[in-house]
Design a protein around this motif. Sequence first.
Motif, PDB file in Angstrom:
ATOM      1  N   TYR A   1       0.878  -1.167   0.000  1.00 24.21           N
ATOM      2  CA  TYR A   1       0.000   0.000   0.000  1.00 24.21           C
ATOM      3  C   TYR A   1       0.916   1.218   0.000  1.00 24.21           C
ATOM      4  CZ  TYR A   1      -3.232  -3.538   1.856  1.00 24.21           C
ATOM      5  OH  TYR A   1      -3.983  -4.666   2.055  1.00 24.21           O
TER       6      TYR A   1
ATOM      7  N   PHE B   1       1.401   5.656  -0.003  1.00 28.32           N
ATOM      8  CA  PHE B   1       0.845   6.905   0.491  1.00 28.32           C
ATOM      9  C   PHE B   1       1.754   8.082   0.111  1.00 28.32           C
ATOM     10  CE2 PHE B   1      -1.950   4.642   3.488  1.00 28.32           C
ATOM     11  CZ  PHE B   1      -1.261   3.451   3.657  1.00 28.32           C
TER      12      PHE B   1
ATOM     13  N   TYR C   1       2.304  12.014   1.733  1.00 32.91           N
ATOM     14  CA  TYR C   1       1.972  12.987   2.764  1.00 32.91           C
ATOM     15  C   TYR C   1       2.663  14.305   2.430  1.00 32.91           C
ATOM     16  CZ  TYR C   1       0.086   9.461   5.982  1.00 32.91           C
ATOM     17  OH  TYR C   1      -0.675   8.480   6.585  1.00 32.91           O
TER      18      TYR C   1
ATOM     19  N   LEU D   1       2.582  16.105   9.393  1.00 36.06           N
ATOM     20  CA  LEU D   1       2.289  15.600   8.048  1.00 36.06           C
ATOM     21  C   LEU D   1       0.780  15.455   7.856  1.00 36.06           C
ATOM     22  CD1 LEU D   1       5.244  14.597   8.765  1.00 36.06           C
ATOM     23  CD2 LEU D   1       4.869  12.880   7.019  1.00 36.06           C
TER      24      LEU D   1
ATOM     25  N   LEU E   1      -2.124  13.685   5.105  1.00 35.19           N
ATOM     26  CA  LEU E   1      -2.300  12.725   4.024  1.00 35.19           C
ATOM     27  C   LEU E   1      -2.792  13.416   2.752  1.00 35.19           C
ATOM     28  CD1 LEU E   1      -2.315   9.676   3.248  1.00 35.19           C
ATOM     29  CD2 LEU E   1      -4.724   9.657   3.917  1.00 35.19           C
TER      30      LEU E   1
ATOM     31  N   LYS F   1      -3.654   8.069  -1.279  1.00 35.90           N
ATOM     32  CA  LYS F   1      -3.171   6.729  -0.984  1.00 35.90           C
ATOM     33  C   LYS F   1      -3.625   5.765  -2.078  1.00 35.90           C
ATOM     34  CE  LYS F   1      -7.201   5.787   1.898  1.00 35.90           C
ATOM     35  NZ  LYS F   1      -7.725   5.599   3.257  1.00 35.90           N
TER      36      LYS F   1
ATOM     37  N   LEU G   1      -4.476   1.766  -2.330  1.00 34.14           N
ATOM     38  CA  LEU G   1      -4.664   0.498  -1.633  1.00 34.14           C
ATOM     39  C   LEU G   1      -4.892  -0.636  -2.641  1.00 34.14           C
ATOM     40  CD1 LEU G   1      -6.959   1.630   1.351  1.00 34.14           C
ATOM     41  CD2 LEU G   1      -4.455   1.554   1.213  1.00 34.14           C
TER      42      LEU G   1
ATOM     43  N   PHE H   1       6.364  13.561   1.451  1.00 34.92           N
ATOM     44  CA  PHE H   1       6.872  12.259   1.874  1.00 34.92           C
ATOM     45  C   PHE H   1       6.062  11.137   1.240  1.00 34.92           C
ATOM     46  CE2 PHE H   1       9.846  13.409   5.218  1.00 34.92           C
ATOM     47  CZ  PHE H   1       9.441  14.682   5.578  1.00 34.92           C
TER      48      PHE H   1
ATOM     49  N   ARG I   1       3.593   0.539   2.973  1.00 36.03           N
ATOM     50  CA  ARG I   1       3.269  -0.479   3.972  1.00 36.03           C
ATOM     51  C   ARG I   1       3.012  -1.763   3.212  1.00 36.03           C
ATOM     52  NH1 ARG I   1      -0.834  -3.469   5.672  1.00 36.03           N
ATOM     53  NH2 ARG I   1      -1.672  -3.518   7.755  1.00 36.03           N
TER      54      ARG I   1
ATOM     55  N   TYR J   1      -0.856  -6.985  10.298  1.00 38.07           N
ATOM     56  CA  TYR J   1      -0.489  -5.667  10.779  1.00 38.07           C
ATOM     57  C   TYR J   1       0.973  -5.406  10.445  1.00 38.07           C
ATOM     58  CZ  TYR J   1       0.986  -1.848  13.567  1.00 38.07           C
ATOM     59  OH  TYR J   1       1.540  -0.660  13.942  1.00 38.07           O
TER      60      TYR J   1
ATOM     61  N   LYS K   1       4.002  -2.060   9.872  1.00 37.37           N
ATOM     62  CA  LYS K   1       4.256  -0.640  10.082  1.00 37.37           C
ATOM     63  C   LYS K   1       4.384   0.073   8.746  1.00 37.37           C
ATOM     64  CE  LYS K   1       9.252  -1.163  10.351  1.00 37.37           C
ATOM     65  NZ  LYS K   1      10.468  -1.000  11.152  1.00 37.37           N
ATOM     66  N   VAL K   2       4.187   1.380   8.790  1.00 32.30           N
ATOM     67  CA  VAL K   2       4.353   2.232   7.619  1.00 32.30           C
ATOM     68  C   VAL K   2       5.760   2.815   7.641  1.00 32.30           C
ATOM     69  CG1 VAL K   2       3.551   4.335   6.494  1.00 32.30           C
ATOM     70  CG2 VAL K   2       1.903   2.773   7.533  1.00 32.30           C
TER      71      VAL K   2
ATOM     72  N   PHE L   1       8.408   5.548   5.964  1.00 28.21           N
ATOM     73  CA  PHE L   1       8.429   6.807   5.222  1.00 28.21           C
ATOM     74  C   PHE L   1       9.746   6.972   4.461  1.00 28.21           C
ATOM     75  CE2 PHE L   1       4.672   9.180   6.576  1.00 28.21           C
ATOM     76  CZ  PHE L   1       4.255   8.435   7.663  1.00 28.21           C
TER      77      PHE L   1
ATOM     78  N   THR M   1      12.562   9.767   2.687  1.00 33.05           N
ATOM     79  CA  THR M   1      13.316  10.862   3.300  1.00 33.05           C
ATOM     80  C   THR M   1      12.801  12.234   2.888  1.00 33.05           C
ATOM     81  OG1 THR M   1      14.914  10.576   1.537  1.00 33.05           O
ATOM     82  CG2 THR M   1      15.437   9.568   3.663  1.00 33.05           C
TER      83      THR M   1
END
Lengths: 114, 114
Positions: B32, B34, B36, B44, B46, B49, B51, B90, B94, B99, B101-102, B104, B106
Amino acid sequence: DTAVSQTPKYLVTQMGNDKSIKCEQNLGHDTMYWYKQDSKKFLKIMFSYNNKELIINETVPNRFSPKSPDKAHLNLHINSLELGDSAVYFCASSPDESGLYGYTFGSGTRLTVV
Amino acid sequence: AQSVTQLDSQVPVFEEAPVELRCNYSSSVSVYLFWYVQYPNQGLQLLLKYLSGSTLVKGINGFEAEFNKSQTSFHLRKPSVHISDTAEYFCAVRISGGYQKVTFGTGTKLQVIP
């Protein structure tokens, strides 16, 4: 009404001190996060809580201790502050732990350790 | 583990000109994606995104991004930028399933020149 609010906005403190940053969200979200943004703008996750339960604990020194008294609050306590802790700390929240709905970020706490 | 690369740290562009901010990701499984935006001294926000479904995703403020699986890219575009678009952007990724984590990138600083 600010959706995710952090206090304080700025924090200047000496090495060795202990400090806390507070975060509150009024969005009814279940999940909250702490991110650290360094001087090069790199964002790294530190902790994540879902309904007051710790679900992510990245490789962070144990001088950093998060606390979530309820799902609307996530505080960060830092012991024995070091120069390298200087950064902007962002609190964020999301509706659930999936992160797929996107995060809502606070405006950050700029911590300067001298 | 997933990673995301934003090759351009800064992109200057004249007002009303088009812009593309590049984002490439690395993952062995589905992802997925995103984008930001971070305005000065703010958290930040959104933008958009991806999906699933249509690979062209439209977001807020006239931005859009296209998911290209073969090139593992998710570039952000806007046909005509305004001064108010000056900000840090940014890209985040993910991996799918359970579950996760996302992560990011740089960031890319978009500087709109009057």
